[in-house]
Motif scaffolding. Structure first.
Motif, PDB file in Angstrom:
ATOM      1  N   LEU A  68       9.173 -62.289   1.560  1.00 14.12           N
ATOM      2  CA  LEU A  68       7.730 -62.045   1.582  1.00 14.12           C
ATOM      3  C   LEU A  68       7.175 -62.489   0.241  1.00 14.12           C
ATOM      4  O   LEU A  68       7.659 -62.063  -0.805  1.00 14.12           O
ATOM      5  N   PRO A  70       5.048 -62.127  -2.761  1.00 11.36           N
ATOM      6  CA  PRO A  70       4.213 -61.069  -3.334  1.00 11.36           C
ATOM      7  C   PRO A  70       2.774 -61.557  -3.545  1.00 11.36           C
ATOM      8  O   PRO A  70       1.840 -60.754  -3.551  1.00 11.36           O
ATOM      9  N   GLY A  73       1.651 -61.915   0.610  1.00 14.17           N
ATOM     10  CA  GLY A  73       2.065 -60.959   1.635  1.00 14.17           C
ATOM     11  C   GLY A  73       2.586 -61.642   2.892  1.00 14.17           C
ATOM     12  O   GLY A  73       2.807 -61.000   3.909  1.00 14.17           O
ATOM     13  N   PRO A  87       2.411 -62.434   8.386  1.00 11.43           N
ATOM     14  CA  PRO A  87       2.618 -61.120   7.747  1.00 11.43           C
ATOM     15  C   PRO A  87       3.657 -60.332   8.550  1.00 11.43           C
ATOM     16  O   PRO A  87       3.346 -59.340   9.220  1.00 11.43           O
ATOM     17  N   THR A  90       4.067 -56.378   8.144  1.00 11.26           N
ATOM     18  CA  THR A  90       2.993 -55.513   8.661  1.00 11.26           C
ATOM     19  C   THR A  90       2.908 -55.614  10.190  1.00 11.26           C
ATOM     20  O   THR A  90       2.631 -54.623  10.866  1.00 11.26           O
TER      21      THR A  90
END
Ligand SMILES: [Zn+2]
Length: 291
Positions: A68, A70, A73, A87, A90
């Motif tokens: 991922l 930073p 995201g 993503p 999430t």
């Protein structure tokens, strides 16, 4: 109970791991290649099946090639290219209705070995995967070190240190540079080195089983590459994984050679073979939720 999921390019594997580190249940399925929603559904289905079988609700960790970012995201550097720019964590948290943790395969490998594998009890563990590619992961006090760029331990695309004249500029690497550690120490890198020296086309496995000059060069290059890591990180233990970790002679010969390059009168770092083998991805994913 913890559930670890290893999302590979061809298969997805999931395990339920109890608090003693014993695998209580296991599932495997083909990866829905190229299908993002299908991949999310497949993972949710595996988690549901494991939870039904073990009659618990678990914490879920994921291992995947790639990380991922930073900064955004979103997934980057994944060879499962349909995950890139998504993503993923999430979206998974949404379909699984709980937070999930995600790490790349080298970090999962290092975490698995640091938690209850060959590096158990050591404070700083450097885990190395010597396979189709070369990756590294760092675990400190039981937690993976990721860093602001999520690349801690990724020394495979550093140049091979202390190169000899015939190692410069080195083979081309897919990353765009030449002479990366990966181009010498991966399976394809070993096969290439043997081919250049002898004109003979052999698989890495066949070269390993012959234990000839290519393995001698490989051993010495690995010693230099790891001496670089020791000078920077000073790990208690280095654990090797991936197909080339099966070269039995490395564990005696590399430490005998690396002292010439480590800036210390004595080298206490140990070099060991992994304990969990192919299960390190799923096990490390589960241990992303520490004890
Ligand atoms: Zn490279």
């Amino acid at each position: 109970m913890r559930i670890g999921v290893d999302v590979g390019g061809t298969k997805i594997e999931a395990i339920a791991l109890d608090s003693a580190g014993k695998i209580a249940a296991r599932r495997r399925m083909a990866t829905p290649r190229g299908d993002y929603d299908g991949t999310l559904d497949a993972i949710a289905g595996l988690v549901r099946e494991l939870e039904t079988e073990t009659r618990t609700r678990a914490r879920v960790g994921l291992c995947m090639p790639g990380a991922l970012s930073p900064a955004t995201g979103l997934i980057k550097n994944a060879n499962s290219t349909w995950l890139i720019g998504r993503p993923f964590d999430t979206d998974l948290a949404r379909v699984l209705d709980r937070p999930v943790r995600l790490a790349n395969d080298a970090n999962c490998f290092a975490l698995s070995e640091a938690t209850d594998g060959a590096g158990a009890g050591a404070r700083v563990v450097f885990g190395v995967i010597l396979g189709t590619g070369v990756g590294g992961g760092i675990v400190v006090d039981g937690a993976p070190l990721t860093g602001p760029n999520a690349i801690a331990g990724e020394w495979g695309h550093n140049p091979l240190p202390w190169p000899r004249d015939d190692e410069r500029p080195g083979p081309e690497c897919y990353c765009g540079r030449r002479g990366c550690i990966e181009t010498f120490l991966s399976g394809p890198g070993l096969a290439r080195d043997h081919r250049v020296a002898t004109g003979e086309d052999l698989s890495a496995e066949a070269i390993v089983s012959r234990a000839g000059d290519a393995i001698t060069r490989y051993t010495e290059r690995l010693a230099r590459a790891l001496a670089h890591v020791i000078n920077l990180l000073d790990p208690d233990i280095i654990v090797l994984g991936g197909g080339l970790s099966n070269i039995e002679s490395l564990y005696d010969e590399v430490p005998a050679l690396w002292s010439d390059f480590v800036f210390s009168d004595h080298v206490a770092t140990r070099l060991v073979r992994n304990r969990h083998g192919d299960s390190s991805g799923v096990r490390g994913a589960a241990w992303l939720w520490p004890k």
